[in-house]
Design an enzyme around this catalytic site. Structure first.
Site, PDB file in Angstrom:
ATOM      1  N   CYS A   1       0.832  -1.213   0.000  1.00 24.31           N
ATOM      2  CA  CYS A   1       0.000   0.000   0.000  1.00 24.31           C
ATOM      3  C   CYS A   1       0.870   1.269   0.000  1.00 24.31           C
ATOM      4  O   CYS A   1       1.643   1.503   0.932  1.00 24.31           O
ATOM      5  CB  CYS A   1      -0.912   0.002   1.227  1.00 24.31           C
TER       6      CYS A   1
ATOM      7  N   LYS B   1     -10.636  -8.497   5.682  1.00 23.16           N
ATOM      8  CA  LYS B   1     -10.214  -7.691   6.840  1.00 23.16           C
ATOM      9  C   LYS B   1     -10.591  -8.308   8.178  1.00 23.16           C
ATOM     10  O   LYS B   1     -11.727  -8.767   8.350  1.00 23.16           O
ATOM     11  CB  LYS B   1     -10.858  -6.300   6.747  1.00 23.16           C
TER      12      LYS B   1
ATOM     13  N   GLU C   1      -5.378   8.372   8.138  1.00 21.17           N
ATOM     14  CA  GLU C   1      -5.194   9.285   6.998  1.00 21.17           C
ATOM     15  C   GLU C   1      -3.707   9.600   6.845  1.00 21.17           C
ATOM     16  O   GLU C   1      -3.140  10.344   7.663  1.00 21.17           O
ATOM     17  CB  GLU C   1      -5.964  10.607   7.193  1.00 21.17           C
ATOM     18  N   SER C   2      -3.105   9.098   5.780  1.00 23.75           N
ATOM     19  CA  SER C   2      -1.643   9.127   5.683  1.00 23.75           C
ATOM     20  C   SER C   2      -1.032  10.516   5.868  1.00 23.75           C
ATOM     21  O   SER C   2      -0.071  10.683   6.621  1.00 23.75           O
ATOM     22  CB  SER C   2      -1.178   8.504   4.373  1.00 23.75           C
TER      23      SER C   2
END
Lengths: 243, 243
Positions: free
Chosen positions: A32, A59, A85-86
């Protein structure tokens, strides 16, 4: 060689591992790009952390207790607080750890850098067609979306967007630059960046590959393609790197 | 009553007005919720600025010199630097002006607030159906997207998300809360928030309407609907408030 961790991706039916005292935890997935952003920041700032990899096709139920939408990346602090949230995560990590600040201390420069990262979403949007319909991709569009980054590097007159060392812009855009070589493997040499049009950006890419944080998360484009193919085949091979 | 400026929206063929010395400039559109975020922050912090309104259906050519995608909001600094993206802008303005800080000084709280603002995008996404296909909208979805805001206000035990005065979360979500009453006008009373389910949020909305910055940008839902109808009719009436 990569230093990507050897852990397996936990799936549906698994139990959330107990937190390790004194360490924050990163929920991640090895392929990812958004999660890679957070790995890069943690590694660059040498913040101790452990990683729990998650199978995003099946998941674990507990993932939804951590993130309302069950996404990665997310980090869990010692007291159980979960953040996600990156970009928000990376800013948070940079603001709480004084070792090697990655964002500029100047509010205006910091804001310009955020806008540059935001502008990169154009490339990300185009790039994602390789996961949907690669024939809809156009090499001209890809090149055009990168022109302003060449201009910006020239203007900044430094090896990295942040100067003498990689900083926030460099790390936030890197995961897709690492994956950009997938385009030539999957769609041919017209996706090679021409040396004449992108001299600074190509040099930047070489420099980035020598960065320790990048090395610790780096996967070769052929590995990214192998994962993509497994996903297209119906069973994403999350654990292909586990030895 | 509203204090929304009396200026006309500049269109294609217009000339960009010269900057006013000592003031930053906001490029705005009177009915744009993203632009309203920036007005709220400027007004709350009492930062002097002038406004240039822009007709987004017939954009002035010069707008693309200011913003690569020709969007509002954007701000132009005295030296000609242009910044954009509402959240990035509001953070920038808060960081360069010490009067009345809107974001929390605590990095963790600031991060949690950013995530809360990010979570509100669920409501924004649903709300936008009124501009496309209102029949695709479901009042249950709307209510569900607001539940966590009720929970959060209860947890924070204060009139505003930021405490005793409105802060970043309050102002960043307000423009869509102001417009939420459009739903009852356009789609009926099932969009009224039930007092029993949303006591804190309804109280918050009353408090917000008394805030000076909110008052200076406030438009009644009927006005928002009138603008929407003009847009649906093919000619968005940007200047309907010009006397």
């Amino acid at each position: 060689m990569t230093a990507v961790g050897n852990g397996r991706h936990l799936s549906v039916g698994s139990t959330a591992p107990a937190l390790t005292k004194g360490k924050l935890r990163l929920y991640s997935m090895k392929f990812c790009p958004y999660a890679q952003r957070v790995h890069l920041v943690l590694d660059a700032k040498q913040i101790p952390y452990d990683v729990v990899y998650v199978n995003l096709s099946a998941k674990p139920e507990w993932l939804f207790d951590k993130h309302p939408l069950g996404k990665v990346p997310a980090i869990e602090l010692e007291d159980g607080t979960v953040l996600y949230e990156s970009l928000i995560l990376c800013e948070y990590l940079d603001s709480v750890s004084a070792t090697r600040p990655l964002a500029s201390a100047d509010p205006l420069q910091r804001t310009k850098d955020k806008l540059l990262i935001e502008r990169f979403s154009q490339f990300i949007g185009l790039f994602y067609k390789i996961y949907q319909d690669i024939s809809a991709l156009n090499s001209d569009d890809i090149m055009k979306s990168l022109d302003e980054f060449e201009v910006e590097l020239t203007k900044r007159d430094a090896p990295y967007f942040s100067g003498a060392r990689p900083g926030m812009v460099d790390y936030m855009i890197w995961p897709w630059c690492e994956r950009a070589d997938m385009l030539t493997i999957l769609a041919g040499d017209r996706y090679l960046l021409p040396e004449k049009r992108f001299p600074k950006l190509l040099q930047w890419k070489k420099f980035m590959k020598e960065d320790e944080a990048v090395k610790s998360t780096y996967l070769d484009a052929s590995v990214h393609v192998k994962f993509l193919k497994s996903r297209e085949g119906g069973v994403a091979d999350y654990d292909m790197l586990v030895s």
